[in-house]
Design a protein around this motif. Sequence first.
Motif, PDB file in Angstrom:
ATOM      1  N   ASP A 199       0.852  -1.195   0.000  1.00 30.49           N
ATOM      2  CA  ASP A 199       0.000   0.000   0.000  1.00 30.49           C
ATOM      3  C   ASP A 199       0.886   1.243   0.000  1.00 30.49           C
ATOM      4  N   PHE A 235       0.171   4.317   0.091  1.00 26.53           N
ATOM      5  CA  PHE A 235      -0.239   5.361   1.030  1.00 26.53           C
ATOM      6  C   PHE A 235       0.186   5.025   2.465  1.00 26.53           C
ATOM      7  N   ALA A 236       0.128   3.755   2.796  1.00 25.70           N
ATOM      8  CA  ALA A 236       0.564   3.347   4.142  1.00 25.70           C
ATOM      9  C   ALA A 236       2.068   3.545   4.302  1.00 25.70           C
ATOM     10  N   GLU A 270       3.011   7.365   4.354  1.00 27.89           N
ATOM     11  CA  GLU A 270       2.689   8.053   5.599  1.00 27.89           C
ATOM     12  C   GLU A 270       3.698   7.708   6.700  1.00 27.89           C
TER      13      GLU A 270
END
Lengths: 329, 345
Positions: A216, A218-219, A222
């Motif tokens: 992922d 986005f994970a 971040e």
Amino acid sequence: MTEVASPQELSKEDLLDAYRTMRTIREFEERLHTEFATGEIPGFVHLYAGEEAIATGVISHLGADDYVASTHRGHGHAIAKGCDVKGMMKEIYGKAEGLCHGKGGSMHIADLDKGMLGANGIVGGGPPLVCGAGLSAKVRGTNQVAVSFTGDGGSNQGTTLESMNLASVWNLPVVFVIENNGYAEATSTNFSVKGIDIAKRADGFGIPGVTVDGHDFFAVHEAAGEAIRRAREGGGPSLIECKVNRYFGHFEGDAQTYRAENEVENLRCEKDCLDNFRRRVASAGLIDEGELDRIDEEVKQLINEAVEEAKAAPDPKADDLLTDVYVSY
Amino acid sequence: MAPGPVTVGVIANPASGRDIRRLVSGASVFDNAEKGSMIYRFVAGLRAAGVERALIMPAFSGVYESLERNLRSHRAIKESPALPHLEYLDMHVQHDAHDTIEAVNLMLEQRVGAIGVLGGDGTNRIVARHCDDVPLCALSTGTNNAFPEMREATVAGLATGLVATGRVGEQAVRQEKILRVGLDGDPRHDCALVDVAVSSERFVGSRALWKVGTISEIFVTFASPESLGLSSVAGLLEPISRQAPYGLHVRLAAPTVAESVLRVPFAPGLVIPVGVGEAERLEPGKAVRLETAAGSLALDGERELEVGPANEVEVRLDLKGPLTIDVGAAMREASFRGLLNGRAD
């Protein structure tokens, strides 16, 4: 001084850049998988397909003068760090115009101008290097950050554990990224990482450790944003364990008899980082899929050219045998 | 049909307790080896209360290995506690939330009398969605943990065993509340046991919700000023017990413009100002429609759903949530009635 965007702000351009990087890595690796089978590529190659979200999510937070130390599976890190794709392809083909003049090959691609300290044939070889790079940044008073990538097999090496200790002792601006793809060569982590999670090991050295889904973007983005911000601001080292899978064998030619039937096919259907990214940015109304399709076409063209030019490029000459090999102080 | 052996299920989430809050707050990683040791202590408690069989969800990443090490090391010691017959569920492990769902379904098929859950709020939420009326014993191994309790696993095992064997009564079991989250016409699309938060964060990302500035409103089933996380916002406004027949709906505002600002313990090591707009009690059965701009919905502290303006989202309080074991009540009844008196087997 390195200037980077706030960790969590992703503009449309950022998203398109991230997609282009991931797609370039994927296309590069899928093409190498095909080309290696022809026998034209010397040495070994270890492909990064399936893990693109990690290199992209982490390195998108780094500036040009931040450092990356990679692994034997290093093409993705090099591409994400901005290494010239055509120069990389020539290097893998062992050509004189390659990034390292054909002397490094797949496992030693480096470009110090880009902060790419190199792919590394030594498992667990990256963490000690980023301790050096991090110490250099600290002594010189810059705000540079050094990031090492290591596999789950490398996480068991003394070099990795010693480096985590050293980075903690010296409070270095370093991030240790563990790409836990489930197999150390052919050995499942269920048999080689015993008792304690990789992320938990950070606790033993007094540094924070987190686990994220390495499929992922986005994970990863971040968590890496916070870890790199923390390092840049003097908060010291941290560890990010990314749970992920690779699509190809440990090396090209690996029969992969240790994997379950349809394991890779299922991963490609259910966890693919590019499919996941496309679906989410499209459903959020941030990017039209047509724009992503155009990137796919541009990347395909780039990789075609890279392969054609690499095949046509000149081999190193015998006279070059000893150049760039020894350093004179 | 003759009744089978008294059976209890045990689920330990190997992924709980290691999210991004380790980087942005002072939280530490919850060790999977400790989770394995907790299972050992929990099943020892179960057996002492009369449970004959325990079904365990297979979990790698060190949980299973730690349990096996405990079993081997205690087997040779004469004074070691008796244990129930232990069985690992025969299931394909996918290393994600599907494992918990499949494990709960298999446990229901085997008619377990209770399920011990080692995880955080998120783990318990998934179990609660699928466990029907089987009571849960929720043990905290996560980060914020408003729902599960920090308990010694041995005592929790004893209390769970007393409930599963029917030796303590209804007063040891609580009916929890639950927030039903409806999405696009599906009124039970998902749920939360403690809180629902509406965030402007576009993507689920690393899941944990730790930036208060992105949160526009929260819904809670219960709220204690002693707890950590989102529910503590409500807890500082109006404490609401687990038994109260209502919840709370709070709209947040930027601390610079809000009439009221609270200093909220939001995560381990993180006490931050939170601006409060309006707050009103949430009555059971009443659906509250959310005005969703592009953003995400966090359930029990973790971003779970990415939503946009086209989505219809509503939140509704349901008083008939999962049943949970009140460890303190079970043990008090055991003391009062002498249920644990006498020599060991």
